[in-house]
Design a protein around this motif. Structure first.
Motif, PDB file in Angstrom:
ATOM      1  N   UNK A 195       8.773   1.469  -6.499  1.00 49.40           N
ATOM      2  CA  UNK A 195       9.559   0.538  -6.877  1.00 49.40           C
ATOM      3  C   UNK A 195      10.400  -0.218  -5.937  1.00 49.40           C
ATOM      4  N   UNK A 196      10.416  -1.490  -5.637  1.00 49.39           N
ATOM      5  CA  UNK A 196      11.295  -2.016  -4.718  1.00 49.39           C
ATOM      6  C   UNK A 196      12.008  -3.448  -5.273  1.00 49.39           C
ATOM      7  N   UNK A 197      12.775  -4.045  -4.701  1.00 47.48           N
ATOM      8  CA  UNK A 197      13.528  -5.068  -5.164  1.00 47.48           C
ATOM      9  C   UNK A 197      12.639  -6.422  -5.143  1.00 47.48           C
ATOM     10  N   UNK A 198      11.660  -6.302  -4.423  1.00 45.86           N
ATOM     11  CA  UNK A 198      10.547  -7.272  -4.234  1.00 45.86           C
ATOM     12  C   UNK A 198       9.358  -6.953  -5.182  1.00 45.86           C
ATOM     13  N   UNK A 199       9.262  -6.219  -5.905  1.00 48.02           N
ATOM     14  CA  UNK A 199       8.133  -5.912  -6.613  1.00 48.02           C
ATOM     15  C   UNK A 199       7.598  -4.269  -6.867  1.00 48.02           C
ATOM     16  N   UNK A 200       6.596  -4.082  -7.273  1.00 51.08           N
ATOM     17  CA  UNK A 200       6.213  -2.490  -7.544  1.00 51.08           C
ATOM     18  C   UNK A 200       4.578  -2.579  -7.581  1.00 51.08           C
ATOM     19  N   UNK A 201       4.556  -1.206  -7.490  1.00 53.11           N
ATOM     20  CA  UNK A 201       2.936  -0.868  -7.552  1.00 53.11           C
ATOM     21  C   UNK A 201       2.939   0.576  -8.157  1.00 53.11           C
ATOM     22  N   UNK A 202       1.966   0.798  -8.748  1.00 50.59           N
ATOM     23  CA  UNK A 202       1.728   2.104  -9.644  1.00 50.59           C
ATOM     24  C   UNK A 202       0.237   2.306  -9.687  1.00 50.59           C
ATOM     25  N   UNK A 203      -0.151   3.560  -9.690  1.00 46.76           N
ATOM     26  CA  UNK A 203      -1.563   4.194  -9.994  1.00 46.76           C
ATOM     27  C   UNK A 203      -1.754   5.416 -10.615  1.00 46.76           C
ATOM     28  N   UNK A 248       0.770  -1.206  -0.098  1.00 47.09           N
ATOM     29  CA  UNK A 248       0.001   0.069  -0.131  1.00 47.09           C
ATOM     30  C   UNK A 248       0.907   1.310  -0.101  1.00 47.09           C
ATOM     31  N   UNK A 249       0.651   2.262  -0.909  1.00 46.67           N
ATOM     32  CA  UNK A 249       1.371   3.393  -0.882  1.00 46.67           C
ATOM     33  C   UNK A 249       0.440   4.554  -0.750  1.00 46.67           C
ATOM     34  N   UNK A 250       0.830   5.681  -0.153  1.00 43.43           N
ATOM     35  CA  UNK A 250       0.028   6.853  -0.004  1.00 43.43           C
ATOM     36  C   UNK A 250       0.930   7.816  -0.336  1.00 43.43           C
ATOM     37  N   UNK A 251       0.356   8.608  -1.144  1.00 43.61           N
ATOM     38  CA  UNK A 251       1.005  10.083  -1.511  1.00 43.61           C
ATOM     39  C   UNK A 251       0.239  11.239  -1.290  1.00 43.61           C
ATOM     40  N   UNK A 252       1.046  12.204  -0.768  1.00 43.91           N
ATOM     41  CA  UNK A 252       0.478  13.502  -0.440  1.00 43.91           C
ATOM     42  C   UNK A 252       1.006  14.601  -1.236  1.00 43.91           C
ATOM     43  N   UNK A 253       0.370  15.506  -1.570  1.00 50.52           N
ATOM     44  CA  UNK A 253       0.666  16.546  -2.144  1.00 50.52           C
ATOM     45  C   UNK A 253       0.872  17.770  -1.295  1.00 50.52           C
ATOM     46  N   UNK A 254       2.167  18.396  -1.218  1.00 50.02           N
ATOM     47  CA  UNK A 254       2.423  19.472  -0.195  1.00 50.02           C
ATOM     48  C   UNK A 254       2.007  20.714  -0.638  1.00 50.02           C
ATOM     49  N   UNK A 255       1.666  21.167  -1.951  1.00 47.31           N
ATOM     50  CA  UNK A 255       1.019  22.400  -2.162  1.00 47.31           C
ATOM     51  C   UNK A 255      -0.401  22.769  -1.816  1.00 47.31           C
ATOM     52  N   UNK A 256      -0.769  24.010  -2.082  1.00 45.89           N
ATOM     53  CA  UNK A 256      -2.091  24.249  -1.402  1.00 45.89           C
ATOM     54  C   UNK A 256      -3.164  24.129  -2.483  1.00 45.89           C
ATOM     55  N   UNK A 257      -2.846  24.256  -3.928  1.00 45.58           N
ATOM     56  CA  UNK A 257      -3.935  24.231  -5.065  1.00 45.58           C
ATOM     57  C   UNK A 257      -3.848  22.712  -5.565  1.00 45.58           C
ATOM     58  N   UNK A 258      -4.565  21.584  -4.887  1.00 52.35           N
ATOM     59  CA  UNK A 258      -4.489  20.313  -5.437  1.00 52.35           C
ATOM     60  C   UNK A 258      -5.117  20.210  -6.781  1.00 52.35           C
ATOM     61  N   UNK A 259      -6.039  20.927  -6.911  1.00 52.32           N
ATOM     62  CA  UNK A 259      -6.969  20.942  -8.298  1.00 52.32           C
ATOM     63  C   UNK A 259      -5.790  21.264  -9.569  1.00 52.32           C
ATOM     64  N   UNK A 260      -4.565  21.693  -9.214  1.00 53.49           N
ATOM     65  CA  UNK A 260      -3.703  22.236 -10.399  1.00 53.49           C
ATOM     66  C   UNK A 260      -2.997  20.879 -10.643  1.00 53.49           C
ATOM     67  N   UNK A 261      -3.008  19.855 -10.026  1.00 56.61           N
ATOM     68  CA  UNK A 261      -2.242  18.703 -10.167  1.00 56.61           C
ATOM     69  C   UNK A 261      -3.028  17.916 -11.436  1.00 56.61           C
ATOM     70  N   UNK A 262      -4.109  17.925 -11.565  1.00 54.73           N
ATOM     71  CA  UNK A 262      -4.792  17.203 -12.681  1.00 54.73           C
ATOM     72  C   UNK A 262      -4.601  15.570 -12.180  1.00 54.73           C
ATOM     73  N   UNK A 263      -4.515  14.912 -13.328  1.00 52.55           N
ATOM     74  CA  UNK A 263      -4.287  13.374 -13.168  1.00 52.55           C
ATOM     75  C   UNK A 263      -2.688  13.099 -12.710  1.00 52.55           C
ATOM     76  N   UNK A 264      -2.569  12.285 -11.628  1.00 50.60           N
ATOM     77  CA  UNK A 264      -1.263  12.060 -10.859  1.00 50.60           C
ATOM     78  C   UNK A 264      -1.151  10.626 -11.091  1.00 50.60           C
TER      79      UNK A 264
END
Length: 140
Positions: free
Chosen positions: A77-85, A56-72
């Motif tokens: 990546x780890x030596x045991x596998x990976x995850x993406x979204x 499980x990965x959790x990502x948090x944007x530090x900026x104020x205008x989160x709508x400006x990020x669009x699609x993220x």
């Protein structure tokens, strides 16, 4: 016959080693990783449940205008596998998986069980609004 005793002893030790290794994997605790970059902070948890690696990965944007990020797009990546979204960040506390604005949660199953406890660093790559940023998460 005496020549076979070392062979039997070696086989016994191998079987014993695999048994201990399997018990360690079944009773493993969750491993957590944390880190941040200029625009993002991240956390990653990995554990083995019933012989399956859960990530499980959790990502948090530090900026104020989160709508400006669009699609993220975020990959872990780890030596045991990976995850993406890929998704939009949570814009309100109620629709966030962890109750915070500006977050994205990724979950998955899989990865190499044998390498599970050896992961020291998780490499995170985030793409948003034509920008790319990479940073590392370290075991806590």
């Amino acid at each position: 016959m005496k020549k076979l005793y070392p062979l039997f002893a070696l086989c016994f030790l191998l079987i014993l080693g695999f048994t201990v290794s399997a018990q360690e994997i079944k009773s493993s605790k969750a491993l957590t990783y944390h880190g941040e970059s200029e625009n993002w902070s991240g956390a990653f948890t990995t554990e083995v449940l019933n012989g399956v690696v859960i990530q499980e990965g959790i990502l948090k944007y530090k900026g104020q205008d989160i709508d400006s990020t669009g699609q993220v797009s975020c990959s872990y990546e780890t030596t045991a596998g990976g995850l993406s979204s890929t998704s939009r960040l949570s814009s309100s506390g109620t629709d966030s998986p962890i109750g915070e604005k500006g977050t994205q949660k990724s979950t998955g199953k899989g990865g190499n069980i044998n390498l599970f406890s050896k992961v020291e660093i998780v490499k995170v790559t985030v793409k948003w609004d034509g920008k790319v940023e990479s940073f590392n998460l370290y075991k806590q």
